[in-house]
Design an enzyme around this catalytic site. Structure first.
Site, short mmCIF file in Angstrom:
data_model
loop_
_atom_site.label_atom_id
_atom_site.label_comp_id
_atom_site.label_asym_id
_atom_site.label_seq_id
_atom_site.Cartn_x
_atom_site.Cartn_y
_atom_site.Cartn_z
N SER A 114 49.51 -44.08 11.88
CA SER A 114 50.06 -45.36 11.41
C SER A 114 51.46 -45.61 11.95
O SER A 114 51.89 -46.76 12.05
CB SER A 114 50.18 -45.36 9.89
N HIS A 135 45.08 -47.72 16.53
CA HIS A 135 45.42 -47.85 15.12
C HIS A 135 44.49 -48.87 14.47
O HIS A 135 44.63 -50.08 14.69
CB HIS A 135 46.90 -48.26 15.00
N GLU A 147 45.05 -52.11 16.71
CA GLU A 147 46.34 -52.14 17.40
C GLU A 147 46.37 -50.99 18.40
O GLU A 147 46.29 -49.83 18.00
CB GLU A 147 47.47 -51.99 16.36
N ASN A 186 52.92 -51.82 11.19
CA ASN A 186 53.48 -51.07 10.06
C ASN A 186 55.00 -51.11 9.99
O ASN A 186 55.58 -50.89 8.93
CB ASN A 186 52.98 -49.62 10.10
P1 NAD Z 1 42.68 -39.09 4.32
O1 NAD Z 1 43.56 -38.19 3.55
O2 NAD Z 1 41.76 -40.01 3.62
O3 NAD Z 1 41.78 -38.23 5.35
C1 NAD Z 1 42.26 -37.21 6.19
C2 NAD Z 1 41.11 -36.25 6.46
O4 NAD Z 1 41.52 -35.32 7.47
C3 NAD Z 1 40.71 -35.43 5.23
O5 NAD Z 1 39.32 -35.58 5.00
C4 NAD Z 1 41.09 -33.99 5.61
O6 NAD Z 1 40.22 -33.03 5.06
C5 NAD Z 1 40.99 -34.05 7.12
N1 NAD Z 1 41.75 -33.02 7.83
C6 NAD Z 1 42.94 -32.47 7.51
N2 NAD Z 1 43.30 -31.56 8.45
C7 NAD Z 1 42.32 -31.54 9.38
C8 NAD Z 1 42.11 -30.82 10.59
N3 NAD Z 1 43.01 -29.95 11.02
N4 NAD Z 1 40.98 -31.03 11.27
C9 NAD Z 1 40.03 -31.91 10.83
N5 NAD Z 1 40.18 -32.63 9.70
C10 NAD Z 1 41.32 -32.47 8.99
O7 NAD Z 1 43.65 -39.90 5.30
P2 NAD Z 1 43.40 -41.33 5.99
O8 NAD Z 1 43.86 -42.39 5.07
O9 NAD Z 1 42.03 -41.38 6.55
O10 NAD Z 1 44.48 -41.29 7.17
C11 NAD Z 1 44.22 -40.61 8.39
C12 NAD Z 1 45.16 -41.15 9.45
O11 NAD Z 1 44.92 -42.57 9.60
C13 NAD Z 1 46.64 -41.00 9.15
O12 NAD Z 1 47.34 -40.77 10.34
C14 NAD Z 1 47.02 -42.35 8.57
O13 NAD Z 1 48.38 -42.64 8.68
C15 NAD Z 1 46.16 -43.26 9.43
N6 NAD Z 1 45.89 -44.58 8.87
C16 NAD Z 1 45.58 -44.70 7.54
C17 NAD Z 1 45.28 -45.96 7.02
C18 NAD Z 1 44.89 -46.16 5.58
O14 NAD Z 1 44.84 -47.31 5.11
N7 NAD Z 1 44.59 -45.08 4.83
C19 NAD Z 1 45.31 -47.10 7.86
C20 NAD Z 1 45.57 -46.92 9.22
C21 NAD Z 1 45.88 -45.66 9.71
#
Ligand code: NAD
Length: 291
Positions: A114, A135, A147, A186
């Site tokens: 993000s 993104h 993005e 963001n």
């Molecule tokens: P989340 O916590 O829902 O999911 C993360 C997942 O990664 C978990 O299931 C975890 O078990 C897994 N994980 C952790 N370490 C790992 C590894 N070494 N190998 C494989 N899997 C692993 O998080 P999210 O909300 O899906 O966010 C993920 C990314 O997307 C972040 O960088 C976040 O900033 C970005 N993002 C999030 C959003 C949102 O609205 N949540 C929007 C855009 C971007």
């Protein structure tokens, strides 16, 4: 075309679903078996909704294109890998170091970060020119936007590949030409939701009022506090910390309320409790947060 998604949480499961809907063979890799089960359940539920609304023909067919795995073998055959692990730079660097060892030389390496530096993530590989930010926005199957973020060393060829992939996934694209924290969206969105948290913390209004104001006053579909409940309070805090560290400017100081909620384990909808409480995905009632 084969796509591997690393991390099967909120974003990884959405990205995997959209890629399977577009006809790609998808593997979602996660460290947690529980996370993989959750990803499968949430994708199946979302696909069933799409099927009942006649947006797809067969949920079962789309689901059959997705493998769920705790192993990384699929990376060797992948044409593209999209990383969606938590918003922590060191973790993302470790993931990209490993991808660099396993992925074929033509593989597109993308991060769904993000806010974090694509340049720093790419620096963990021996092929920074092949790394780019893709993104996505949550919920990925519903949100049109993608993005693209160019790192300092991202090549034009990599950018074109990512653009083509984004279009195949049915997304509308915007591009952050420069790799500054928070990119385009963001950098603007997060300080605003952070300010909503300060307004709540200072008792200027309730969570319900703040959110209602955005719906009725600005035409948003959902207010900022409800939105970050959906995104994850942890993800929002880490993203805010990344802006603060990345710019070194106090205007990005994360609101303490976010930190307290993460310490308390109130991470939003994914834990059933954030600014609101949730049961079965339905907002129940507003929760006043005491810092
Ligand atoms: P989340 O916590 O829902 O999911 C993360 C997942 O990664 C978990 O299931 C975890 O078990 C897994 N994980 C952790 N370490 C790992 C590894 N070494 N190998 C494989 N899997 C692993 O998080 P999210 O909300 O899906 O966010 C993920 C990314 O997307 C972040 O960088 C976040 O900033 C970005 N993002 C999030 C959003 C949102 O609205 N949540 C929007 C855009 C971007």
């Amino acid at each position: 075309m084969k796509i591997t998604v690393i991390g099967g949480g909120i974003m990884g499961s959405g990205i995997g679903q959209v890629a399977a809907q577009a006809g790609f063979d998808v593997t979602i890799v996660d460290v947690s078996e529980e996370g993989l089960d959750r990803a499968k359940t949430s994708i199946a539920a979302s696909l069933e909704k799409f099927e009942s609304k006649k947006k797809i023909q067969s949920a079962a067919e789309v689901l059959s294109r997705i493998q769920f795995s705790s192993e990384w073998d699929s990376v060797e055959q992948a044409d593209a890998v999209i990383e969606a692990v938590p918003e922590k730079l060191e973790l993302k660097k470790q993931v990209f170091e490993k991808l660099d060892r396993l992925a074929g030389e033509d593989c597109l390496l993308a991060s769904n970060t993000s806010t974090l530096s694509i340049t720093a993530i790419a620096g963990a590989t021996s092929r920074p020119e092949k790394v780019i930010g893709m993104h996505f926005f949550s919920p990925v199957p519903m949100m049109a936007l993608l993005e693209l973020v160019k790192g300092y060393q991202t090549s034009e060829e990599t950018y074109e590949k990512a653009k083509q992939l984004g279009e195949q996934l049915g997304k509308r694209l915007i591009t952050a030409e420069k790799d500054y924290p928070g990119f385009l969206m963001n950098r603007i969105w997060l300080p605003m939701v952070n300010e909503a948290c300060f307004a709540l913390m200072e008792g200027v209004g309730t969570a319900e009022e703040i959110d209602q104001g955005f719906i009725d006053g600005y035409g948003h579909k959902m207010g900022p506090l409800r939105t970050i409940d959906m995104a994850g309070i942890d993800t929002t805090l880490w993203a805010m910390e990344s802006l603060y560290e990345g710019f070194g400017d106090p205007k990005y100081r994360p609101c303490p309320i976010l930190k307290k909620m993460v310490e308390a384990g109130d991470l939003g909808k994914k834990t059933g409790k954030g600014f609101y409480t949730y049961e079965g995905g339905v907002k129940e009632d507003a929760k006043r947060v005491v810092v």
